[in-house]
Scaffold this active site. Structure first.
Site, PDB file in Angstrom:
ATOM      1  N   CYS B 193       0.856  -1.190   0.000  1.00  0.00           N
ATOM      2  CA  CYS B 193       0.000   0.000   0.000  1.00  0.00           C
ATOM      3  C   CYS B 193       0.893   1.240   0.000  1.00  0.00           C
ATOM      4  O   CYS B 193       0.637   2.229  -0.685  1.00  0.00           O
ATOM      5  CB  CYS B 193      -0.888   0.035   1.241  1.00  0.00           C
ATOM      6  N   HIS B 197       1.065   4.978  -1.902  1.00  0.00           N
ATOM      7  CA  HIS B 197       0.408   6.060  -1.163  1.00  0.00           C
ATOM      8  C   HIS B 197       1.272   6.718  -0.084  1.00  0.00           C
ATOM      9  O   HIS B 197       0.837   7.654   0.555  1.00  0.00           O
ATOM     10  CB  HIS B 197      -0.912   5.571  -0.599  1.00  0.00           C
ATOM     11  N   ARG B 236     -12.965  -0.598  -1.646  1.00  0.00           N
ATOM     12  CA  ARG B 236     -11.776   0.056  -2.216  1.00  0.00           C
ATOM     13  C   ARG B 236     -10.512  -0.739  -1.906  1.00  0.00           C
ATOM     14  O   ARG B 236      -9.645  -0.885  -2.753  1.00  0.00           O
ATOM     15  CB  ARG B 236     -11.651   1.484  -1.676  1.00  0.00           C
ATOM     16  N   CYS B 240      -7.812  -2.244  -4.604  1.00  0.00           N
ATOM     17  CA  CYS B 240      -6.371  -2.005  -4.537  1.00  0.00           C
ATOM     18  C   CYS B 240      -5.609  -3.325  -4.585  1.00  0.00           C
ATOM     19  O   CYS B 240      -4.643  -3.465  -5.319  1.00  0.00           O
ATOM     20  CB  CYS B 240      -6.011  -1.269  -3.245  1.00  0.00           C
TER      21      CYS B 240
END
Lengths: 126, 279, 124
Positions: B193, B197, B236, B240
Protein backbone atom coordinates in the site's frame (compact mmCIF):
# COMPACT_ATOMS: atom_id res chain seq x y z
CA UNK A 1 36.18 -28.17 -25.28
CA UNK A 2 33.18 -26.02 -26.14
CA UNK A 3 35.44 -23.20 -27.24
CA UNK A 4 37.37 -25.38 -29.60
CA UNK A 5 34.18 -26.72 -31.10
CA UNK A 6 32.77 -23.28 -31.75
CA UNK A 7 36.02 -22.17 -33.31
CA UNK A 8 35.74 -25.08 -35.70
CA UNK A 9 32.19 -24.03 -36.43
CA UNK A 10 33.20 -20.46 -37.14
CA UNK A 11 35.84 -21.59 -39.53
CA UNK A 12 33.38 -23.87 -41.22
CA UNK A 13 30.81 -21.13 -41.48
CA UNK A 14 33.42 -18.74 -42.78
CA UNK A 15 34.45 -21.18 -45.43
CA UNK A 16 30.86 -21.72 -46.38
CA UNK A 17 30.23 -18.00 -46.55
CA UNK A 18 33.22 -17.46 -48.75
CA UNK A 19 32.23 -20.33 -50.95
CA UNK A 20 28.69 -19.11 -51.34
CA UNK A 21 29.51 -15.44 -51.53
CA UNK A 22 26.19 -14.61 -53.07
CA UNK A 23 24.36 -15.76 -49.99
CA UNK A 24 26.30 -13.56 -47.60
CA UNK A 25 24.15 -10.47 -47.87
CA UNK A 26 20.85 -12.19 -47.32
CA UNK A 27 21.33 -13.55 -43.79
CA UNK A 28 22.87 -10.24 -42.71
CA UNK A 29 19.78 -8.36 -43.77
CA UNK A 30 17.59 -10.97 -42.22
CA UNK A 31 19.43 -10.55 -38.94
CA UNK A 32 19.05 -6.78 -38.66
CA UNK A 33 15.38 -7.07 -39.57
CA UNK A 34 15.06 -9.55 -36.75
CA UNK A 35 16.68 -7.17 -34.24
CA UNK A 36 14.37 -4.40 -35.35
CA UNK A 37 11.30 -6.52 -34.84
CA UNK A 38 12.48 -7.47 -31.31
CA UNK A 39 12.62 -3.77 -30.42
CA UNK A 40 9.23 -3.27 -32.02
CA UNK A 41 7.76 -6.11 -30.01
CA UNK A 42 9.43 -4.64 -26.94
CA UNK A 43 7.85 -1.27 -27.64
CA UNK A 44 4.41 -2.83 -27.74
CA UNK A 45 5.03 -4.55 -24.41
CA UNK A 46 6.38 -1.35 -22.84
CA UNK A 47 3.23 0.53 -23.82
CA UNK A 48 0.72 -2.22 -23.03
CA UNK A 49 -1.26 -1.90 -19.83
CA UNK A 50 -1.51 -5.64 -19.31
CA UNK A 51 2.10 -6.46 -20.09
CA UNK A 52 5.13 -4.32 -19.32
CA UNK A 53 3.28 -1.04 -18.88
CA UNK A 54 6.63 0.77 -18.51
CA UNK A 55 4.87 3.97 -19.57
CA UNK A 56 2.78 3.86 -16.38
CA UNK A 57 5.86 5.00 -14.45
CA UNK A 58 8.48 6.17 -16.96
CA UNK A 59 8.57 8.90 -19.57
CA UNK A 60 9.27 7.18 -22.88
CA UNK A 61 9.67 8.92 -26.24
CA UNK A 62 6.64 8.14 -28.40
CA UNK A 63 4.33 7.41 -25.47
CA UNK A 64 1.49 9.59 -24.19
CA UNK A 65 0.50 10.31 -20.55
CA UNK A 66 3.55 8.77 -18.93
CA UNK A 67 3.88 8.38 -15.17
CA UNK A 68 6.46 10.15 -13.02
CA UNK A 69 7.34 7.37 -10.61
CA UNK A 70 10.51 6.10 -12.27
CA UNK A 71 13.24 8.02 -14.08
CA UNK A 72 12.66 8.92 -17.76
CA UNK A 73 13.94 6.24 -20.09
CA UNK A 74 16.46 8.26 -22.06
CA UNK A 75 20.12 7.78 -22.97
CA UNK A 76 19.97 4.16 -21.94
CA UNK A 77 23.12 3.15 -23.84
CA UNK A 78 25.10 5.72 -21.88
CA UNK A 79 23.44 4.95 -18.57
CA UNK A 80 23.83 1.23 -18.98
CA UNK A 81 26.98 0.50 -20.96
CA UNK A 82 26.62 -2.99 -19.55
CA UNK A 83 23.33 -4.17 -20.99
CA UNK A 84 23.15 -7.10 -18.60
CA UNK A 85 22.86 -4.69 -15.66
CA UNK A 86 19.78 -3.13 -17.19
CA UNK A 87 18.35 -6.56 -17.84
CA UNK A 88 18.95 -7.48 -14.20
CA UNK A 89 17.15 -4.32 -13.11
CA UNK A 90 14.11 -5.22 -15.22
CA UNK A 91 14.24 -8.84 -14.05
CA UNK A 92 14.28 -7.96 -10.34
CA UNK A 93 14.64 -4.34 -9.26
CA UNK A 94 14.22 -5.27 -5.59
CA UNK A 95 17.78 -6.62 -5.62
CA UNK A 96 19.05 -3.06 -5.80
CA UNK A 97 16.31 -1.57 -3.62
CA UNK A 98 14.05 -3.83 -1.52
CA UNK A 99 11.20 -1.30 -1.39
CA UNK A 100 11.32 -0.18 -4.98
CA UNK A 101 7.96 0.30 -6.65
CA UNK A 102 9.26 -1.41 -9.79
CA UNK A 103 7.73 -4.86 -10.19
CA UNK A 104 10.17 -7.77 -10.51
CA UNK A 105 9.19 -8.58 -14.10
CA UNK A 106 11.38 -11.67 -14.37
CA UNK A 107 11.34 -13.03 -10.82
CA UNK A 108 7.56 -12.83 -10.62
CA UNK A 109 7.10 -13.99 -14.20
CA UNK A 110 5.14 -10.93 -15.21
CA UNK A 111 7.01 -11.09 -18.51
CA UNK A 112 8.66 -14.11 -20.11
CA UNK A 113 12.43 -14.15 -20.61
CA UNK A 114 11.83 -13.53 -24.31
CA UNK A 115 9.58 -10.56 -23.58
CA UNK A 116 12.21 -9.11 -21.26
CA UNK A 117 14.78 -9.40 -24.03
CA UNK A 118 12.39 -7.62 -26.36
CA UNK A 119 11.75 -4.81 -23.87
CA UNK A 120 15.49 -4.56 -23.33
CA UNK A 121 16.08 -4.31 -27.08
CA UNK A 122 13.52 -1.50 -27.25
CA UNK A 123 14.79 0.40 -24.24
CA UNK A 124 18.35 0.29 -25.52
CA UNK A 125 17.20 2.27 -28.56
CA UNK A 126 16.06 5.13 -26.30
CA UNK B 1 18.80 -32.22 26.56
CA UNK B 2 19.77 -29.00 28.25
CA UNK B 3 22.43 -28.38 25.65
CA UNK B 4 19.85 -28.71 22.92
CA UNK B 5 17.36 -26.46 24.62
CA UNK B 6 19.73 -23.62 25.35
CA UNK B 7 20.20 -22.39 21.79
CA UNK B 8 16.46 -22.66 21.22
CA UNK B 9 15.75 -20.57 24.28
CA UNK B 10 18.35 -18.04 23.22
CA UNK B 11 16.84 -17.86 19.76
CA UNK B 12 13.39 -17.39 21.19
CA UNK B 13 14.61 -14.65 23.46
CA UNK B 14 16.22 -12.86 20.54
CA UNK B 15 13.16 -13.31 18.37
CA UNK B 16 10.73 -12.05 20.94
CA UNK B 17 13.09 -9.39 22.21
CA UNK B 18 13.91 -7.80 18.89
CA UNK B 19 10.51 -6.57 17.78
CA UNK B 20 9.81 -5.31 21.27
CA UNK B 21 12.99 -3.29 21.22
CA UNK B 22 12.44 -1.86 17.74
CA UNK B 23 8.66 -1.40 17.81
CA UNK B 24 7.60 2.19 18.02
CA UNK B 25 4.47 3.13 19.93
CA UNK B 26 1.37 4.06 17.94
CA UNK B 27 1.87 7.66 19.10
CA UNK B 28 5.40 7.68 17.69
CA UNK B 29 4.18 6.12 14.44
CA UNK B 30 1.46 8.73 14.15
CA UNK B 31 3.89 11.61 14.51
CA UNK B 32 6.33 10.14 12.01
CA UNK B 33 3.58 9.36 9.53
CA UNK B 34 1.89 12.74 9.66
CA UNK B 35 5.19 14.65 9.62
CA UNK B 36 6.25 12.71 6.56
CA UNK B 37 3.28 14.02 4.60
CA UNK B 38 3.50 17.54 5.98
CA UNK B 39 7.09 17.62 4.81
CA UNK B 40 6.34 16.05 1.45
CA UNK B 41 3.53 18.52 0.77
CA UNK B 42 4.58 21.69 2.59
CA UNK B 43 2.00 23.82 0.79
CA UNK B 44 -0.97 21.65 1.73
CA UNK B 45 -2.85 22.88 4.78
CA UNK B 46 -3.55 20.30 7.45
CA UNK B 47 -7.33 20.01 6.99
CA UNK B 48 -6.84 19.78 3.23
CA UNK B 49 -5.42 16.26 3.57
CA UNK B 50 -9.01 15.14 4.20
CA UNK B 51 -9.67 15.92 0.53
CA UNK B 52 -7.33 13.16 -0.56
CA UNK B 53 -5.82 13.43 -4.00
CA UNK B 54 -7.53 16.79 -4.57
CA UNK B 55 -5.26 18.31 -1.97
CA UNK B 56 -2.32 17.62 -4.29
CA UNK B 57 -3.91 17.62 -7.75
CA UNK B 58 -4.99 21.14 -8.80
CA UNK B 59 -6.40 20.05 -12.16
CA UNK B 60 -8.39 17.14 -10.76
CA UNK B 61 -9.58 19.46 -8.04
CA UNK B 62 -11.39 21.76 -10.45
CA UNK B 63 -13.40 18.86 -11.80
CA UNK B 64 -14.07 17.61 -8.34
CA UNK B 65 -15.33 20.96 -7.11
CA UNK B 66 -17.69 21.09 -10.07
CA UNK B 67 -18.97 17.60 -9.20
CA UNK B 68 -19.43 18.58 -5.57
CA UNK B 69 -21.84 21.36 -6.68
CA UNK B 70 -24.36 18.64 -7.43
CA UNK B 71 -23.06 15.74 -5.38
CA UNK B 72 -23.71 12.36 -6.97
CA UNK B 73 -24.00 10.80 -3.51
CA UNK B 74 -26.96 12.93 -2.49
CA UNK B 75 -29.75 10.46 -3.37
CA UNK B 76 -27.94 7.86 -1.28
CA UNK B 77 -27.97 10.13 1.76
CA UNK B 78 -31.72 10.51 1.34
CA UNK B 79 -32.23 6.78 1.01
CA UNK B 80 -30.05 6.24 4.08
CA UNK B 81 -32.15 8.64 6.09
CA UNK B 82 -35.26 6.63 5.23
CA UNK B 83 -33.49 3.44 6.27
CA UNK B 84 -32.42 5.04 9.54
CA UNK B 85 -35.96 6.09 10.37
CA UNK B 86 -37.77 2.95 9.25
CA UNK B 87 -38.63 0.48 11.99
CA UNK B 88 -37.33 -3.09 11.87
CA UNK B 89 -39.95 -5.87 11.77
CA UNK B 90 -39.75 -6.03 15.55
CA UNK B 91 -40.65 -2.34 15.84
CA UNK B 92 -37.17 -1.22 16.91
CA UNK B 93 -34.92 1.23 15.08
CA UNK B 94 -31.23 1.75 14.42
CA UNK B 95 -31.47 4.45 17.04
CA UNK B 96 -32.05 1.72 19.64
CA UNK B 97 -28.63 0.29 18.81
CA UNK B 98 -26.98 3.68 18.39
CA UNK B 99 -28.52 6.07 20.89
CA UNK B 100 -26.07 8.83 19.87
CA UNK B 101 -26.92 8.34 16.21
CA UNK B 102 -26.96 9.14 13.44
CA UNK B 103 -23.77 11.23 13.83
CA UNK B 104 -21.57 8.37 15.02
CA UNK B 105 -18.92 7.98 12.31
CA UNK B 106 -16.07 9.26 14.50
CA UNK B 107 -16.68 6.48 17.00
CA UNK B 108 -15.42 3.92 14.50
CA UNK B 109 -13.36 1.90 13.99
CA UNK B 110 -12.94 1.04 17.64
CA UNK B 111 -11.47 -1.73 19.72
CA UNK B 112 -14.19 -3.91 21.29
CA UNK B 113 -12.71 -5.49 24.36
CA UNK B 114 -15.58 -7.92 24.94
CA UNK B 115 -15.46 -9.23 21.39
CA UNK B 116 -11.66 -8.99 21.25
CA UNK B 117 -11.74 -7.43 17.80
CA UNK B 118 -11.82 -4.19 15.84
CA UNK B 119 -15.41 -3.16 15.20
CA UNK B 120 -16.03 -0.95 12.19
CA UNK B 121 -19.20 1.02 11.51
CA UNK B 122 -20.50 -1.37 8.80
CA UNK B 123 -19.91 -4.30 11.16
CA UNK B 124 -21.73 -2.51 13.98
CA UNK B 125 -24.65 -1.83 11.63
CA UNK B 126 -24.97 -5.50 10.76
CA UNK B 127 -24.60 -6.53 14.40
CA UNK B 128 -27.55 -4.25 15.11
CA UNK B 129 -29.57 -5.75 12.27
CA UNK B 130 -28.85 -9.31 13.35
CA UNK B 131 -29.72 -8.53 16.96
CA UNK B 132 -33.08 -7.30 15.71
CA UNK B 133 -33.79 -10.27 13.49
CA UNK B 134 -32.95 -8.51 10.22
CA UNK B 135 -30.78 -9.91 7.46
CA UNK B 136 -27.25 -8.46 7.39
CA UNK B 137 -26.39 -6.12 4.51
CA UNK B 138 -23.61 -6.80 2.02
CA UNK B 139 -20.33 -5.12 2.92
CA UNK B 140 -19.07 -3.78 -0.39
CA UNK B 141 -21.96 -2.77 -2.64
CA UNK B 142 -25.61 -2.01 -2.14
CA UNK B 143 -27.85 -0.59 0.56
CA UNK B 144 -25.31 -0.45 3.36
CA UNK B 145 -23.73 2.44 1.47
CA UNK B 146 -26.88 4.52 1.70
CA UNK B 147 -27.07 4.12 5.45
CA UNK B 148 -23.35 4.82 5.74
CA UNK B 149 -23.74 7.89 3.51
CA UNK B 150 -26.45 9.29 5.79
CA UNK B 151 -24.40 8.62 8.93
CA UNK B 152 -21.27 10.09 7.32
CA UNK B 153 -23.13 13.20 6.22
CA UNK B 154 -24.55 13.71 9.69
CA UNK B 155 -21.05 13.23 11.15
CA UNK B 156 -19.34 15.82 8.95
CA UNK B 157 -16.99 18.03 10.88
CA UNK B 158 -16.28 15.46 13.57
CA UNK B 159 -12.61 14.67 13.91
CA UNK B 160 -10.92 11.33 13.40
CA UNK B 161 -9.89 10.07 16.79
CA UNK B 162 -9.21 6.37 16.86
CA UNK B 163 -8.14 5.08 20.25
CA UNK B 164 -5.80 2.19 20.85
CA UNK B 165 -6.60 1.32 24.44
CA UNK B 166 -3.61 0.55 26.62
CA UNK B 167 -5.50 -1.85 28.87
CA UNK B 168 -5.82 -4.55 26.23
CA UNK B 169 -2.66 -5.79 24.48
CA UNK B 170 -4.83 -7.34 21.77
CA UNK B 171 -5.77 -3.84 20.59
CA UNK B 172 -2.12 -3.00 20.02
CA UNK B 173 -1.71 -6.33 18.30
CA UNK B 174 -4.56 -5.52 15.90
CA UNK B 175 -2.98 -2.13 15.23
CA UNK B 176 0.41 -3.74 14.56
CA UNK B 177 -1.17 -6.25 12.19
CA UNK B 178 -2.84 -3.46 10.24
CA UNK B 179 0.43 -1.58 10.11
CA UNK B 180 2.33 -4.64 8.90
CA UNK B 181 -0.30 -5.14 6.21
CA UNK B 182 0.16 -1.60 4.99
CA UNK B 183 3.89 -1.99 4.41
CA UNK B 184 3.80 -5.55 3.06
CA UNK B 185 4.47 -6.08 -0.62
CA UNK B 186 1.77 -8.18 -2.17
CA UNK B 187 0.65 -9.75 -5.42
CA UNK B 188 2.47 -10.43 -8.64
CA UNK B 189 3.25 -6.74 -9.09
CA UNK B 190 4.87 -6.71 -5.65
CA UNK B 191 3.41 -3.43 -4.38
CA UNK B 192 2.73 -2.51 -0.79
CA UNK B 193 0.00 0.00 0.00
CA UNK B 194 2.86 2.27 1.01
CA UNK B 195 4.63 1.97 -2.34
CA UNK B 196 1.86 3.99 -3.97
CA UNK B 197 0.41 6.06 -1.16
CA UNK B 198 3.47 6.88 0.96
CA UNK B 199 6.56 6.53 -1.21
CA UNK B 200 4.97 7.81 -4.40
CA UNK B 201 2.10 9.94 -3.16
CA UNK B 202 1.76 12.90 -5.49
CA UNK B 203 3.49 11.10 -8.34
CA UNK B 204 1.66 10.19 -11.50
CA UNK B 205 0.92 6.60 -12.39
CA UNK B 206 0.07 6.95 -16.04
CA UNK B 207 -2.20 10.02 -15.96
CA UNK B 208 -3.48 9.54 -12.40
CA UNK B 209 -1.94 11.21 -9.39
CA UNK B 210 -1.43 8.86 -6.47
CA UNK B 211 -3.26 10.07 -3.37
CA UNK B 212 -1.49 10.47 -0.03
CA UNK B 213 -2.30 7.85 2.63
CA UNK B 214 -2.95 10.63 5.10
CA UNK B 215 -6.65 11.40 4.73
CA UNK B 216 -7.58 8.13 3.05
CA UNK B 217 -10.19 7.25 5.66
CA UNK B 218 -12.10 10.50 6.14
CA UNK B 219 -14.67 10.34 3.36
CA UNK B 220 -16.40 6.93 3.24
CA UNK B 221 -18.58 5.76 1.69
CA UNK B 222 -17.46 7.30 -1.57
CA UNK B 223 -19.18 7.77 -4.89
CA UNK B 224 -16.69 6.71 -7.52
CA UNK B 225 -17.36 7.61 -11.13
CA UNK B 226 -15.57 4.38 -12.01
CA UNK B 227 -18.15 2.43 -9.97
CA UNK B 228 -21.08 4.62 -10.95
CA UNK B 229 -22.27 4.33 -7.37
CA UNK B 230 -21.30 4.63 -3.73
CA UNK B 231 -19.00 1.99 -2.25
CA UNK B 232 -17.39 1.14 1.06
CA UNK B 233 -13.80 1.51 2.20
CA UNK B 234 -13.40 -2.27 2.15
CA UNK B 235 -14.60 -2.35 -1.44
CA UNK B 236 -11.78 0.06 -2.22
CA UNK B 237 -9.27 -2.11 -0.33
CA UNK B 238 -10.44 -5.04 -2.46
CA UNK B 239 -9.86 -3.04 -5.62
CA UNK B 240 -6.37 -2.01 -4.54
CA UNK B 241 -5.37 -5.58 -3.77
CA UNK B 242 -6.67 -6.73 -7.15
CA UNK B 243 -4.75 -4.01 -8.92
CA UNK B 244 -1.47 -5.30 -7.53
CA UNK B 245 -2.61 -8.78 -8.59
CA UNK B 246 -3.06 -10.11 -5.08
CA UNK B 247 -6.10 -12.09 -4.03
CA UNK B 248 -8.23 -9.66 -2.03
CA UNK B 249 -9.33 -10.49 1.50
CA UNK B 250 -12.89 -10.64 2.73
CA UNK B 251 -14.64 -7.35 3.34
CA UNK B 252 -14.94 -6.93 7.12
CA UNK B 253 -12.58 -9.86 7.66
CA UNK B 254 -9.83 -9.48 10.23
CA UNK B 255 -7.18 -8.27 7.77
CA UNK B 256 -9.17 -5.34 6.43
CA UNK B 257 -10.61 -4.39 9.82
CA UNK B 258 -7.11 -4.25 11.30
CA UNK B 259 -5.94 -2.33 8.26
CA UNK B 260 -8.77 0.16 8.72
CA UNK B 261 -7.84 0.47 12.38
CA UNK B 262 -4.23 1.37 11.58
CA UNK B 263 -5.02 3.57 8.60
CA UNK B 264 -7.74 5.56 10.35
CA UNK B 265 -5.52 6.02 13.39
CA UNK B 266 -2.87 7.52 11.10
CA UNK B 267 -5.41 10.21 10.12
CA UNK B 268 -6.25 11.11 13.70
CA UNK B 269 -7.08 14.80 13.93
CA UNK B 270 -8.40 15.15 10.38
CA UNK B 271 -12.03 16.18 9.95
CA UNK B 272 -14.55 13.64 8.68
CA UNK B 273 -16.01 14.75 5.35
CA UNK B 274 -17.92 11.80 3.99
CA UNK B 275 -19.59 10.80 1.85
CA UNK B 276 -16.98 11.57 -0.78
CA UNK B 277 -16.82 11.80 -4.54
CA UNK B 278 -13.85 10.51 -6.48
CA UNK B 279 -12.86 9.52 -9.98
CA UNK C 1 37.23 -2.63 -47.43
CA UNK C 2 36.62 -2.46 -43.71
CA UNK C 3 32.91 -2.44 -44.32
CA UNK C 4 33.17 -5.61 -46.30
CA UNK C 5 35.06 -7.32 -43.50
CA UNK C 6 32.45 -6.31 -40.97
CA UNK C 7 29.72 -7.55 -43.23
CA UNK C 8 31.46 -10.86 -43.60
CA UNK C 9 31.86 -11.18 -39.85
CA UNK C 10 28.18 -10.42 -39.36
CA UNK C 11 27.30 -12.95 -41.96
CA UNK C 12 29.30 -15.67 -40.20
CA UNK C 13 27.58 -14.94 -36.97
CA UNK C 14 24.15 -14.84 -38.46
CA UNK C 15 24.79 -18.05 -40.34
CA UNK C 16 25.70 -19.74 -37.10
CA UNK C 17 22.72 -18.30 -35.31
CA UNK C 18 20.35 -19.29 -38.06
CA UNK C 19 21.85 -22.76 -38.11
CA UNK C 20 21.50 -23.16 -34.36
CA UNK C 21 18.00 -21.78 -34.35
CA UNK C 22 16.90 -24.22 -36.98
CA UNK C 23 18.38 -27.06 -34.99
CA UNK C 24 16.57 -26.16 -31.77
CA UNK C 25 13.30 -25.53 -33.49
CA UNK C 26 13.31 -28.89 -35.12
CA UNK C 27 14.07 -30.75 -31.89
CA UNK C 28 11.49 -28.68 -30.06
CA UNK C 29 8.83 -29.41 -32.58
CA UNK C 30 9.70 -33.09 -32.42
CA UNK C 31 9.28 -33.00 -28.66
CA UNK C 32 6.00 -31.17 -28.99
CA UNK C 33 4.74 -33.68 -31.50
CA UNK C 34 5.65 -36.48 -29.12
CA UNK C 35 3.85 -34.71 -26.30
CA UNK C 36 0.61 -34.14 -28.14
CA UNK C 37 0.62 -37.72 -29.35
CA UNK C 38 0.81 -38.76 -25.73
CA UNK C 39 -1.97 -36.35 -24.80
CA UNK C 40 -4.26 -37.78 -27.40
CA UNK C 41 -3.37 -41.25 -26.16
CA UNK C 42 -5.06 -40.39 -22.85
CA UNK C 43 -4.54 -42.18 -19.56
CA UNK C 44 -0.92 -41.38 -18.65
CA UNK C 45 -1.13 -37.70 -19.34
CA UNK C 46 -4.59 -37.18 -17.90
CA UNK C 47 -3.34 -38.61 -14.64
CA UNK C 48 -0.32 -36.31 -14.80
CA UNK C 49 -2.59 -33.33 -15.39
CA UNK C 50 -4.78 -34.33 -12.46
CA UNK C 51 -1.68 -34.56 -10.33
CA UNK C 52 -0.51 -31.16 -11.54
CA UNK C 53 -3.88 -29.63 -10.64
CA UNK C 54 -3.75 -31.24 -7.21
CA UNK C 55 -0.24 -29.86 -6.74
CA UNK C 56 -1.44 -26.42 -7.79
CA UNK C 57 -4.28 -26.54 -5.29
CA UNK C 58 -1.95 -27.59 -2.49
CA UNK C 59 0.43 -24.77 -3.37
CA UNK C 60 -2.50 -22.33 -3.50
CA UNK C 61 -3.62 -23.39 -0.04
CA UNK C 62 -0.11 -22.99 1.31
CA UNK C 63 0.17 -19.48 -0.15
CA UNK C 64 -3.24 -18.51 1.21
CA UNK C 65 -2.25 -19.76 4.67
CA UNK C 66 0.37 -16.99 4.85
CA UNK C 67 -1.86 -14.41 3.10
CA UNK C 68 0.29 -14.63 -0.01
CA UNK C 69 -2.12 -15.83 -2.68
CA UNK C 70 -2.04 -14.01 -5.99
CA UNK C 71 -5.11 -12.80 -7.83
CA UNK C 72 -5.34 -15.17 -10.76
CA UNK C 73 -4.33 -18.50 -9.25
CA UNK C 74 -7.91 -19.61 -8.59
CA UNK C 75 -8.88 -18.64 -12.12
CA UNK C 76 -6.00 -20.64 -13.62
CA UNK C 77 -6.98 -23.73 -11.64
CA UNK C 78 -10.62 -23.46 -12.71
CA UNK C 79 -9.57 -23.05 -16.33
CA UNK C 80 -7.20 -26.01 -16.02
CA UNK C 81 -10.03 -28.19 -14.72
CA UNK C 82 -12.26 -27.09 -17.57
CA UNK C 83 -9.57 -27.82 -20.13
CA UNK C 84 -8.99 -31.24 -18.57
CA UNK C 85 -12.68 -32.02 -18.88
CA UNK C 86 -12.63 -31.03 -22.53
CA UNK C 87 -9.59 -33.24 -23.08
CA UNK C 88 -7.29 -30.31 -23.86
CA UNK C 89 -4.50 -31.73 -21.74
CA UNK C 90 -1.72 -29.45 -22.93
CA UNK C 91 -3.65 -26.34 -21.98
CA UNK C 92 -4.70 -27.89 -18.67
CA UNK C 93 -1.11 -28.81 -17.84
CA UNK C 94 0.17 -25.35 -18.72
CA UNK C 95 -2.42 -23.62 -16.55
CA UNK C 96 -1.92 -25.97 -13.62
CA UNK C 97 1.81 -25.37 -13.72
CA UNK C 98 1.30 -21.61 -13.89
CA UNK C 99 -1.02 -21.76 -10.89
CA UNK C 100 1.52 -23.78 -8.92
CA UNK C 101 4.47 -21.58 -9.82
CA UNK C 102 2.55 -18.39 -8.97
CA UNK C 103 1.46 -19.90 -5.67
CA UNK C 104 5.02 -20.79 -4.79
CA UNK C 105 6.16 -17.29 -5.66
CA UNK C 106 3.35 -15.80 -3.58
CA UNK C 107 4.28 -17.97 -0.62
CA UNK C 108 7.92 -17.01 -0.91
CA UNK C 109 7.03 -13.34 -1.17
CA UNK C 110 4.79 -13.47 1.91
CA UNK C 111 7.39 -15.27 4.00
CA UNK C 112 10.09 -12.84 2.97
CA UNK C 113 7.83 -9.83 3.65
CA UNK C 114 6.94 -11.18 7.09
CA UNK C 115 10.55 -10.71 7.99
CA UNK C 116 11.40 -7.54 6.13
CA UNK C 117 8.27 -5.39 5.71
CA UNK C 118 8.27 -2.41 8.03
CA UNK C 119 7.15 1.16 8.26
CA UNK C 120 10.67 2.41 8.93
CA UNK C 121 11.82 1.28 5.49
CA UNK C 122 9.38 3.77 3.97
CA UNK C 123 9.44 6.45 6.64
CA UNK C 124 12.85 6.36 8.31
Amino acid sequence: MMKRKSRVLVTAAGAAAILFGGLVIEPAVHNSAHAESAADAGKKIAFSRKKGNCIACHIIAGGTSPGTIGPPLVGMQARYPDKSKLRAQIWDATKANPITMMPPFGRHKILSEKEIDQVLAFIMTL
Amino acid sequence: MRQKLLPIITALAILSGLPMASAASPEQDLKKFQNYFKKKFPKVKWEEFANGVYAVDPIGRENWEAIEEFPPYEPFIDEGEEMWNKAFANGKHYKDCFPDGPAIAAKYPRWDKAKGMVVTLPLAINNCRKANGEKPLKYKKGKINSLLAYIAFQSRGQKTHVVIPKDDPRALEAYEKGKKFYFTKRGQLNFSCANCHVQNAGNKIRSDILSPALGHTTHWPTYRSKWGTVGTLHRRFTGCNKQVRAKPFKAQGEQYRDLEYFLTYMSNGLPLNGPGARK
Amino acid sequence: MLKGKKMLALAFVSLIITGCATATTSTESKQMAAKSALSKGGSIDAAAVKQAIADAKAAQKKAASVEGEWRDVGKFIKKAEKALKKGDLDTAMKLAKKARVQSELGYKQAMEQRKSASMSLYIP
